[in-house]
Scaffold this motif. Structure first.
Motif, PDB file in Angstrom:
ATOM      1  N   ASP A  34       0.857  -1.194   0.000  1.00  0.00           N
ATOM      2  CA  ASP A  34       0.000   0.000   0.000  1.00  0.00           C
ATOM      3  C   ASP A  34       0.890   1.241   0.000  1.00  0.00           C
ATOM      4  OD1 ASP A  34      -2.226   1.580   0.045  1.00  0.00           O
ATOM      5  OD2 ASP A  34      -2.860   1.054   2.075  1.00  0.00           O
ATOM      6  N   ARG A  35       1.670   1.388  -1.068  1.00  0.00           N
ATOM      7  CA  ARG A  35       2.713   2.406  -1.106  1.00  0.00           C
ATOM      8  C   ARG A  35       2.164   3.822  -0.943  1.00  0.00           C
ATOM      9  NH1 ARG A  35       7.599   1.415  -3.176  1.00  0.00           N
ATOM     10  NH2 ARG A  35       7.598   3.247  -4.517  1.00  0.00           N
ATOM     11  N   VAL A  36       1.049   4.102  -1.575  1.00  0.00           N
ATOM     12  CA  VAL A  36       0.506   5.458  -1.514  1.00  0.00           C
ATOM     13  C   VAL A  36       0.106   5.822  -0.084  1.00  0.00           C
ATOM     14  CG1 VAL A  36      -1.486   6.874  -2.171  1.00  0.00           C
ATOM     15  CG2 VAL A  36      -0.218   5.612  -3.922  1.00  0.00           C
ATOM     16  N   ASN A  37      -0.662   4.973   0.558  1.00  0.00           N
ATOM     17  CA  ASN A  37      -1.149   5.311   1.895  1.00  0.00           C
ATOM     18  C   ASN A  37      -0.056   5.268   2.948  1.00  0.00           C
ATOM     19  OD1 ASN A  37      -3.856   5.934   1.323  1.00  0.00           O
ATOM     20  ND2 ASN A  37      -4.365   3.769   1.177  1.00  0.00           N
ATOM     21  N   VAL A  38       0.924   4.370   2.783  1.00  0.00           N
ATOM     22  CA  VAL A  38       2.050   4.337   3.723  1.00  0.00           C
ATOM     23  C   VAL A  38       2.848   5.639   3.620  1.00  0.00           C
ATOM     24  CG1 VAL A  38       4.261   3.236   4.243  1.00  0.00           C
ATOM     25  CG2 VAL A  38       2.227   1.832   3.873  1.00  0.00           C
ATOM     26  N   ALA A  39       3.140   6.054   2.408  1.00  0.00           N
ATOM     27  CA  ALA A  39       3.889   7.301   2.220  1.00  0.00           C
ATOM     28  C   ALA A  39       3.082   8.501   2.696  1.00  0.00           C
ATOM     29  CB  ALA A  39       4.268   7.465   0.751  1.00  0.00           C
ATOM     30  N   ARG A  40       1.795   8.507   2.389  1.00  0.00           N
ATOM     31  CA  ARG A  40       0.926   9.624   2.789  1.00  0.00           C
ATOM     32  C   ARG A  40       0.845   9.742   4.309  1.00  0.00           C
ATOM     33  NH1 ARG A  40      -4.254   8.897  -0.144  1.00  0.00           N
ATOM     34  NH2 ARG A  40      -3.696  10.630  -1.522  1.00  0.00           N
ATOM     35  N   GLN A  41       0.674   8.626   4.990  1.00  0.00           N
ATOM     36  CA  GLN A  41       0.574   8.667   6.447  1.00  0.00           C
ATOM     37  C   GLN A  41       1.880   9.118   7.075  1.00  0.00           C
ATOM     38  OE1 GLN A  41      -0.979   5.095   8.207  1.00  0.00           O
ATOM     39  NE2 GLN A  41      -0.558   5.760  10.295  1.00  0.00           N
ATOM     40  N   ALA A  42       3.001   8.629   6.549  1.00  0.00           N
ATOM     41  CA  ALA A  42       4.305   9.022   7.093  1.00  0.00           C
ATOM     42  C   ALA A  42       4.547  10.512   6.894  1.00  0.00           C
ATOM     43  CB  ALA A  42       5.409   8.209   6.421  1.00  0.00           C
ATOM     44  N   ALA A  43       4.223  11.016   5.720  1.00  0.00           N
ATOM     45  CA  ALA A  43       4.430  12.447   5.455  1.00  0.00           C
ATOM     46  C   ALA A  43       3.621  13.297   6.422  1.00  0.00           C
ATOM     47  CB  ALA A  43       4.043  12.760   4.011  1.00  0.00           C
ATOM     48  N   THR A  85       7.885   5.347  -8.102  1.00  0.00           N
ATOM     49  CA  THR A  85       8.179   6.124  -6.899  1.00  0.00           C
ATOM     50  C   THR A  85       6.986   7.003  -6.527  1.00  0.00           C
ATOM     51  OG1 THR A  85      10.575   6.132  -7.230  1.00  0.00           O
ATOM     52  CG2 THR A  85       9.651   7.980  -5.997  1.00  0.00           C
ATOM     53  N   VAL A  86       6.700   7.072  -5.233  1.00  0.00           N
ATOM     54  CA  VAL A  86       5.581   7.856  -4.713  1.00  0.00           C
ATOM     55  C   VAL A  86       6.131   9.044  -3.934  1.00  0.00           C
ATOM     56  CG1 VAL A  86       3.627   7.848  -3.105  1.00  0.00           C
ATOM     57  CG2 VAL A  86       4.040   5.866  -4.585  1.00  0.00           C
ATOM     58  N   VAL A  87       5.629  10.226  -4.229  1.00  0.00           N
ATOM     59  CA  VAL A  87       6.004  11.440  -3.499  1.00  0.00           C
ATOM     60  C   VAL A  87       4.786  11.904  -2.713  1.00  0.00           C
ATOM     61  CG1 VAL A  87       6.954  13.765  -3.647  1.00  0.00           C
ATOM     62  CG2 VAL A  87       7.565  12.065  -5.388  1.00  0.00           C
ATOM     63  N   ALA A  88       4.914  11.971  -1.396  1.00  0.00           N
ATOM     64  CA  ALA A  88       3.785  12.325  -0.535  1.00  0.00           C
ATOM     65  C   ALA A  88       4.113  13.568   0.280  1.00  0.00           C
ATOM     66  CB  ALA A  88       3.446  11.167   0.399  1.00  0.00           C
ATOM     67  N   PHE A  89       3.080  14.369   0.520  1.00  0.00           N
ATOM     68  CA  PHE A  89       3.233  15.626   1.245  1.00  0.00           C
ATOM     69  C   PHE A  89       2.369  15.627   2.510  1.00  0.00           C
ATOM     70  CE2 PHE A  89       4.207  16.297  -3.171  1.00  0.00           C
ATOM     71  CZ  PHE A  89       5.403  17.001  -3.108  1.00  0.00           C
ATOM     72  N   PRO A  90       2.717  16.470   3.481  1.00  0.00           N
ATOM     73  CA  PRO A  90       2.000  16.447   4.765  1.00  0.00           C
ATOM     74  C   PRO A  90       0.507  16.700   4.664  1.00  0.00           C
ATOM     75  CG  PRO A  90       4.073  17.648   4.990  1.00  0.00           C
ATOM     76  CD  PRO A  90       3.894  17.379   3.532  1.00  0.00           C
ATOM     77  N   ASP A  91       0.070  17.410   3.614  1.00  0.00           N
ATOM     78  CA  ASP A  91      -1.363  17.692   3.468  1.00  0.00           C
ATOM     79  C   ASP A  91      -2.132  16.558   2.803  1.00  0.00           C
ATOM     80  OD1 ASP A  91      -0.481  17.857   0.875  1.00  0.00           O
ATOM     81  OD2 ASP A  91      -1.278  19.865   0.481  1.00  0.00           O
ATOM     82  N   GLY A  92      -1.464  15.414   2.536  1.00  0.00           N
ATOM     83  CA  GLY A  92      -2.123  14.272   1.931  1.00  0.00           C
ATOM     84  C   GLY A  92      -1.988  14.185   0.432  1.00  0.00           C
ATOM     85  N   GLU A  93      -1.445  15.219  -0.187  1.00  0.00           N
ATOM     86  CA  GLU A  93      -1.246  15.199  -1.636  1.00  0.00           C
ATOM     87  C   GLU A  93      -0.184  14.156  -1.992  1.00  0.00           C
ATOM     88  OE1 GLU A  93      -0.387  18.477  -5.172  1.00  0.00           O
ATOM     89  OE2 GLU A  93       0.334  18.844  -3.138  1.00  0.00           O
TER      90      GLU A  93
END
Length: 516
Positions: free
Chosen positions: A406-415, A429-437
């Motif tokens: 679940d790469r997107v949600n793992v990265a999103r939650q960590a950010a 590669t997934v780039v995640a930001f603190p606002d959930g983007e």
């Protein structure tokens, strides 16, 4: 380009039907027609060609019935295999099933063991198989008749068109439990789904087409969709044009803190990645004993000797000098090849909370943060973290399998938890930001599965920040440029490609995007 989760797409459809008054049967008709148009571009004419439509009992099957009608109207020979019984089909799908039944199109219910031979024979002699079995709402593992039917589709060796998403692929994560249809083409509706881009689902989708099925653009614009697909056009608008009168000072100053005994290559590749990305002045700070070798490796990069431990790694005594170096530069990349000595890790943590410039944190600096991610909130600027799945697992306490599932949600939650930009490396590669983007990258290839490519990415992102890009834009642009450089390098051969090949290809990748 934005990508909608299954729930988001379901809500968009609901608004179109309930609030705008667009009948669901109209959307179904448009979806089916879009698939037929794609078929026309692939294998025109459709007349006299043989098609097997494999349909489920839901709306995805309804799309299949529309496809069957239009193919038949063009003179194609169609057999529809319904997994189940006609009585179980309802709503808009039932409307279209009744139509093709009145047209005399052959509809075979797969509801007993005697039918399977017919399925196999039809698939063997067909020119094209259409997967209209399961839609975006599928979750879980395929079993029973569905699994058997998908095995037949995959074994036939035919052109396979998936309707909206290959059956068996999780629309949100790309996860596959058991098996899924291996499509040669996928026609998805309205907006693409993240699972089509994320592995392993991306490997099953084949060539992708996104079809407009008449959903008003205002509906999509009104949704808070935060998944984005990185394309070349996105990066073209981000990268600045360099002034003809530019000089090295205008291209930014960058510090790299990296390397230890036996790991000088990681430091060198990070610095050279930044150089090839266009940074003007680069200083590589490394243990003093590495100065001679790094000076030979990097002619265009300045070097700075740092106090070191007996093991040849950065010591606590170097912290003050590194912090001073950070204040003299526009950005600092820290971590590649530092080693995992506890004294070095403590020094890294001290630098991260004290540095006043933006940071790109990678490799051993990430390991130093395991158990200390709360300290990221003390950073003066939003830091960029670039973990691979193993590093992400150590930082989050998850297994590598859980990270990749679940790469997107793992990265999103960590950010969000770390108040950081998280670049979760890997295929897509997934780039995640603190606002959930979240941004999902589309460039790159399997030739990049070699040591040093991650170090290059760290340098590229830092090099872009040095030239004035925000950390947000540099992370998004950096992963795409990195992957595109890998694609350029792979043109000479994917297997055996080295990270230095990718680094040398960065200017060509930039030229391909911006034309200079």
């Amino acid at each position: 380009m934005r990508a909608a989760t299954a729930n988001e797409m379901r809500e968009i459809d609901r608004i179109a039907i309930d609030d705008y008054g667009i009948p669901g049967a109209v959307l179904m008709e448009n979806a089916g027609v879009a698939v037929v148009r794609q078929l026309e571009t692939i294998m025109e004419p459709l007349s006299e060609r043989k098609f097997c439509i494999f349909a489920g009992k839901g709306n995805n099957g309804g799309d299949g019935y529309v496809i069957a009608r239009h193919i038949a109207n063009q003179g194609g020979k169609v057999k529809v295999f319904l997994l189940g019984e006609k009585e179980a089909v309802s709503g808009d799908a039932r409307i279209n099933l009744d139509i093709i039944e009145r047209m005399g199109i052959d509809i075979i219910e797969i509801n007993n063991d005697r039918v399977w031979d017919k399925v196999k024979v039809a698939a063997t002699f067909a020119d094209c198989l259409v997967d209209a079995l399961l839609g975006t709402g599928f979750r879980g593992e395929l079993s029973g008749d569905m699994a058997q039917l998908i095995d037949i589709i995959n074994a036939a060796g035919k052109l396979v068109i998936a309707v909206d998403i290959p059956s068996g692929v999780d629309a949100d994560t790309g996860r596959i439990c058991g098996n899924a249809v291996r499509a040669t083409h996928t026609v998805t509706f309205g907006l693409p789904k993240p699972g089509i881009f994320l592995y392993p689902g991306a490997e099953y989708a084949g060539e992708l087409a996104v079809a407009d099925i008449g959903i008003p653009t205002a509906i999509v614009a009104g949704q808070n969709i935060k998944q984005n697909i990185i394309m070349a056009d996105t990066i073209r608008t981000i990268l600045p044009r360099r002034s003809p009168a530019a000089h090295k000072g205008m291209a930014g100053r960058l510090a790299v803190v990296a390397g230890s005994r036996g790991l000088s290559g990681a430091a060198a590749m990070t610095a050279e990645g930044a150089l090839r990305a266009g940074a003007g002045l680069i200083t590589l700070a490394a243990p003093a004993s590495l100065q001679d070798v790094l000076a030979v490796k990097l002619t265009e990069v300045m070097t700075r000797p740092l106090a070191e431990t007996l093991a040849g790694a950065i010591s606590q005594e170097a912290v003050r000098e590194i912090i001073s170096l950070a204040s003299a530069n526009d950005v600092m990349a820290i971590g590649p090849g530092l080693g995992r000595h506890e004294e070095t890790a403590a020094a890294v943590r001290a630098v991260i909370v004290a540095a006043e410039c933006p940071l790109v944190i990678d490799a051993d600096a990430l390991d130093a943060l395991a158990g200390y991610t709360d300290s990221l909130s003390d950073c003066a600027a939003l830091p960029v973290l670039t973990p691979h799945p193993g590093e992400m697992a150590r930082l989050t306490g998850l297994s590598i399998q859980a990270v990749n599932a679940d790469r997107v949600n793992v990265a999103r939650q960590a950010a969000g938890e770390w108040g950081s930009i998280v670049v979760l490396k890997g295929a897509r590669t997934v780039v995640a930001f603190p606002d959930g983007e979240v941004y999902i990258n589309t460039s790159g290839n399997a030739g990049m599965a070699t040591g040093g490519t991650g170090d290059a990415l760290t340098g590229i992102i830092a090099g872009l920040i040095a030239q004035g890009l925000s950390s947000h834009d540099a992370a998004v642009a950096g992963v795409y440029i990195h992957g595109l450089a890998g694609d350029v390098a792979a043109a000479a051969g994917m297997v055996g490609m080295a990270a230095t090949d990718l680094i040398k290809a960065v200017p060509a990748a930039l030229y391909g995007i911006k034309g200079y």
